[in-house]
Write an enzyme that holds these catalytic residues in place. Structure first.
Site, mmCIF file in Angstrom:
data_model
loop_
_atom_site.group_PDB
_atom_site.id
_atom_site.type_symbol
_atom_site.label_atom_id
_atom_site.label_comp_id
_atom_site.label_asym_id
_atom_site.label_seq_id
_atom_site.Cartn_x
_atom_site.Cartn_y
_atom_site.Cartn_z
ATOM 1 N N GLY A 151 2.426 8.876 -5.421
ATOM 2 C CA GLY A 151 3.620 8.040 -5.348
ATOM 3 C C GLY A 151 4.084 7.617 -6.726
ATOM 4 O O GLY A 151 3.397 7.815 -7.738
ATOM 5 N N LEU A 208 4.535 4.578 -8.153
ATOM 6 C CA LEU A 208 3.737 3.568 -8.836
ATOM 7 C C LEU A 208 2.332 4.092 -9.142
ATOM 8 O O LEU A 208 1.820 3.909 -10.254
ATOM 9 C CB LEU A 208 3.656 2.288 -8.010
ATOM 10 N N ASP A 211 -8.519 10.444 3.019
ATOM 11 C CA ASP A 211 -7.765 9.862 4.130
ATOM 12 C C ASP A 211 -8.203 8.410 4.280
ATOM 13 O O ASP A 211 -9.297 8.121 4.762
ATOM 14 C CB ASP A 211 -8.037 10.647 5.417
ATOM 15 N N THR A 267 4.850 -6.219 -0.923
ATOM 16 C CA THR A 267 6.297 -6.085 -0.914
ATOM 17 C C THR A 267 7.026 -7.395 -0.661
ATOM 18 O O THR A 267 6.493 -8.313 -0.024
ATOM 19 C CB THR A 267 6.710 -5.078 0.187
ATOM 20 N N TYR A 276 7.069 -2.434 9.518
ATOM 21 C CA TYR A 276 6.641 -2.231 8.137
ATOM 22 C C TYR A 276 6.239 -3.557 7.492
ATOM 23 O O TYR A 276 5.151 -3.679 6.920
ATOM 24 C CB TYR A 276 7.760 -1.573 7.334
ATOM 25 N N LYS A 334 2.421 -4.743 6.303
ATOM 26 C CA LYS A 334 2.121 -5.032 4.896
ATOM 27 C C LYS A 334 1.495 -6.411 4.754
ATOM 28 O O LYS A 334 0.587 -6.615 3.936
ATOM 29 C CB LYS A 334 3.386 -4.924 4.044
#
Length: 305
Positions: free
Chosen positions: A18, A20, A41, A106, A130, A134
């Site tokens: 990703g 970041l 995983d 986030t 989502y 998180k």
């Protein structure tokens, strides 16, 4: 870059493919252990423990996440497995290794209407699968004594990251193919340039050994804007005079809820004396400076060929 006085010699970075995770690996250098779905995983608890005990990192930074906000509404269990259950597995491994865990989170954990930046101690009010998962991940990470939870917002990577998908790149692509654009103007946030966030994370990790500066920190570029204003500034700095019309969140019609105001108060981070986080317009200018340099280099390569 890692601080010279840091005792950490090996840092495992999950989600290394990703934007970041990749930037962190670049800044960490040879001390980075890059891990992604091809090598681990995170939803397999035994695999996580076995891998970490074999690698024995001095710290783990978890950048892995299910980030498809709208798709999460139809894949809640998959989203939760990656955003929450996987963190529980990492906490178990960190406990066995007695090493720090950095959990990336986030602004979406704050979902209610507000008019002033959110502080770390404010009560989260997540909306949608989502955001809820998180927050679950945060709470799992917080059960590990040596934890850092870093909340950020609207990430966009260095332009050399060809794999990255983010708002800046999307606006440039759309402006090159459409006569006009429509962008949401009633969501307030602070977009964040990934190289700035990565160096701040590494500062926090270094400050926490052995100073014990564990806990939750908000780290974004400074100031606030809307997605419409951000898009307008992107095209201005790119010298692309394409009209951008403001629309509402309701007009955009996304399946999942978005925070109307998710600006984060970053004073706790800045009081530690870490690398400064420039205002969002200056950060974007830094992105475009690198973008133009890359374009010049690419033209040079084509000419040489």
């Amino acid at each position: 870059m890692l601080r010279p006085d840091m005792e950490v010699t090996k840092i495992a970075v999950t989600g290394a493919f990703g934007q970041l995770g990749g930037e962190l690996c670049r800044q960490i250098g040879t001390a980075a252990i890059a891990l992604d779905i091809d090598t681990l995983d995170l939803t397999n608890g035994q695999a996580v423990v076995d891998t970490m005990l074999r690698l024995r990192p001095d710290a783990i930074i978890n950048c892995a996440a299910y980030t498809q906000v709208d798709k999460a509404e139809t894949e809640p269990e998959r989203c939760r497995a990656i955003n929450a259950v996987a963190v529980e597995h990492l906490v178990q491994a960190c406990g066995m290794l007695d090493c720090p865990l950095v959990q990336i989170s986030t602004d979406y954990v704050f979902g209610s209407t507000r008019s002033e930046p959110w502080r770390e101690a404010d009560s989260p009010l997540p909306q949608g699968v989502y955001a809820r998962t998180k927050l679950e991940g945060e709470r799992a990470a917080a059960r590990h004594p040596k934890h850092l939870i870093v909340r950020s917002c609207g990430l966009y990577a260095h332009p050399s990251d060809a794999r990255a998908v983010h708002f800046v790149k999307t606006m440039l692509r759309l402006a090159g193919t459409r006569p006009e654009l429509r962008v949401v103007a009633d969501q307030h946030c602070t977009p964040t340039y990934v190289p700035h966030l990565a160096r701040a994370i590494l500062f926090l990790l270094g400050a926490g050994r052995p100073g014990g500066l564990w806990g939750t920190y908000h780290v974004t570029n400074t100031g606030e804007t809307t997605w419409h204003e951000f898009a307008t500034e992107i095209l201005r700095q790119a010298n692309m005079p394409v009209p951008i019309h403001p629309i509402t969140t309701a007009e955009f019609g996304a399946p999942a809820a978005r925070p109307s105001y998710s600006v984060l108060n970053t004073s706790a981070y800045h009081q530690l004396g870490g690398p400064p986080m420039p205002d969002w317009k200056s950060a974007l200018a830094e992105y475009f400076e690198a973008w133009r340099q890359l374009q010049t280099e690419q033209r040079g390569l084509k000419t040489a060929a």
